[in-house]
Design a protein around this motif. Structure first.
Motif, short mmCIF file in Angstrom:
data_model
loop_
_atom_site.label_atom_id
_atom_site.label_comp_id
_atom_site.label_asym_id
_atom_site.label_seq_id
_atom_site.Cartn_x
_atom_site.Cartn_y
_atom_site.Cartn_z
N LEU A 20 0.90 -1.32 0.19
CA LEU A 20 -0.11 0.09 -0.06
C LEU A 20 0.95 1.27 -0.21
CD1 LEU A 20 -2.87 1.43 0.17
CD2 LEU A 20 -2.80 1.21 2.49
N VAL B 253 0.39 4.42 -2.72
CA VAL B 253 0.17 5.62 -2.34
C VAL B 253 1.22 6.72 -2.56
CG1 VAL B 253 0.29 7.17 -0.02
CG2 VAL B 253 -0.94 5.22 -0.10
N ILE C 88 3.00 6.68 3.54
CA ILE C 88 2.41 5.80 4.53
C ILE C 88 3.01 6.38 6.17
CG2 ILE C 88 2.13 3.76 5.66
CD1 ILE C 88 -0.05 3.95 3.48
N THR D 152 -5.22 5.97 0.57
CA THR D 152 -5.27 4.65 1.74
C THR D 152 -6.72 4.21 1.52
OG1 THR D 152 -5.47 5.98 3.62
CG2 THR D 152 -3.30 5.13 3.08
N GLY E 54 -6.11 1.48 -1.64
CA GLY E 54 -6.00 0.44 -0.46
C GLY E 54 -7.17 -0.81 -0.70
#
Length: 466
Positions: free
Chosen positions: A23, A27, A115, A127, A132
């Motif tokens: 993730l 991002v 993150i 996210t 996500g």
């Protein structure tokens, strides 16, 4: 080669920290579709080329990245994995674009494109909306293949980079590529759960359209002492115009904006659903349609909002009557409201109340139409049963999301039943600084989706005719 083994596989993926690191990579792409700069558009293409394409190809997908037919939109990725002509076909979807990062507005220690882990939260732009969410679904597909050696069904995927600007170009792509996007059902993820700890499923969404109301009365700004009482005040006019759209508690007064689709069956589906709780703001019990429950107001009714309003120079006011005032407004609407009639109905209403000088300027971005699927539909029953088996607890089932999605492109063009299983929660701060996901919710969502995809390949599914 069991359902439990697939869920265990995706649990290991989460607990090892691989989901979080994956993730973080997604991002890091500054894929702001609301940013017209060439750099932002290039990031959208890189997201598909570097982050999505290799992963999907490794999963056995044949993929193509195509240009958006609308120059205001970003590229799209279409992919498919075919295991057999006699197998069911599932279409899934995600969007890799985000709203603006809003750098400098996040809480100290947080950045939009990095993150940051704090307790059970993972902060970063996208996210929750939507990087996500489609990562969870792709990882769940990977877990099923790793466990069974196959999915047991065919899969098609659409990843777009323009959802945050109204999914411009998506309808045209669906019309052009309809033969390559045929499927039995859409199963995708966006939006929030009603409560973080309880899975949610919805089968449609409210529509949404935005527009500006503008009042221009004279050139320039003029001294309020010399001209007060002689020059019309545009902010006053605009305020009264807004006040005729709703009453003091926000109840809509435009006749055509009051839907007739809140049927007994919809009321029954919404009964006892929670709308409070979590980390969101406290619900105001005295706002909205007085005779409706809170769940009916947000899922079964239309809502009008003033998103922003300005006249003069608020950060440095002077003793002068401004020559203009502007309000950016939005209507969220349910099935039964004709989106093509939203602006004309408002024009008639304002004129009838003496506000002919208030201009209505529709926004250039597209609007989403409202959609809704009966919770008794066989695919809704199938997916709901799978989720309950995995979670071992309750499931919140909504006829439609309170927000807006390009669901009408799937229902009206591809003619699909649509099932959405959201992997975020209402306090996630999507579209705002400090956007985040909850780690426990993500871990739970991975299990839920691994169970759903396992069951589609292992159990009899609804026929295409249903």
């Amino acid at each position: 080669m069991t359902r439990d083994a697939a869920i265990s596989h995706v649990t290991d993926y989460f607990e090892a920290g691989t989901f979080q690191s994956d993730l973080a990579k997604l991002v890091s792409y500054r894929s702001e579709s609301q940013n017209p700069a060439d750099e932002a558009r290039a990031e959208s293409l890189r997201y598909l080329q570097e982050a999505m394409l290799p992963r999907l190809q490794a999963l056995g997908f044949t993929c193509e990245i195509i240009n958006n037919p609308d120059p205001k939109g970003g590229p799209l990725l279409l992919g498919e994995r075919v295991e057999g002509e006699d197998l069911p076909t599932i279409l899934t979807y995600g969007h890799g674009d985000t709203v603006r990062g809003q750098e400098g507005m996040w809480r100290e220690g947080l950045e939009p494109w990095e993150i940051v882990e704090e307790g059970d939260r993972l902060y970063g732009r996208g996210t929750a909306d939507n990087k996500g969410q489609h990562l969870i679904n792709i990882a769940a597909l990977e877990a099923v293949i790793a466990t069974r050696g196959s999915l047991g069904f065919n899969t098609r995927i659409v990843l777009e980079m323009s959802e945050e600007v109204g999914s411009v170009g998506l309808p045209e792509v669906f019309h052009s590529y309809k033969d390559r996007l045929t499927a039995d059902v859409l199963i995708a993820s966006d939006g929030p759960r009603l409560q973080p700890e309880v899975p949610t499923m919805f089968m449609g969404s409210r529509g949404g359209t935005t527009f500006d109301l503008l009042v221009e009365t004279h050139e320039g700004a003029h001294h309020s002492g010399n001209w007060g009482g002689l020059l019309a005040d545009p902010a006053m006019i605009l305020s009264h115009a807004l006040a005729c759209i709703t009453d003091v508690r926000g109840q809509i007064k435009v006749p055509e904006w009051r839907p007739d689709s809140l049927t007994d069956s919809v009321r029954a589906a919404l009964r006892d659903l929670p709308v409070a709780g979590g980390d969101g703001p406290q619900v105001d019990p005295d706002w909205g349609e007085q005779d409706l429950t809170p769940a009916e107001r947000v899922f079964g009714w239309n809502s009008f909002t003033v998103l922003a309003m300005v006249s003069g120079v608020p950060e440095a006011p002077v003793n002068a009557i401004s020559g203009w005032a502007r309000a950016t407004c939005q209507l969220r609407f349910v099935v039964g409201t004709d989106p093509a009639e939203v602006i004309p109905a408002l024009r008639r209403h304002l004129d009838a109340h003496g506000f002919e000088r208030v201009k209505i300027e529709a926004h250039d971005r597209g609007f989403f139409s409202a959609t809704r699927l009966d919770p008794a539909h066989p695919w809704a029953q199938f997916v709901g049963d799978s989720i309950r088996e995995t979670s071992g607890g309750p499931l919140h089932v909504l006829p439609n999301l309170a927000g807006s999605l390009p669901n009408d492109s799937f229902t009206d063009i591809l003619e699909l039943p649509t099932i959405w299983v959201p992997h975020s929660y209402r306090g996630c701060s999507q579209h705002a600084p400090n956007e985040h996901v909850l780690k426990p919710l993500c871990g739970d969502a991975l299990k839920v989706m691994a169970g759903v995809f396992w069951d589609i390949g292992a159990k009899p599914v609804p026929s295409r005719e249903t």
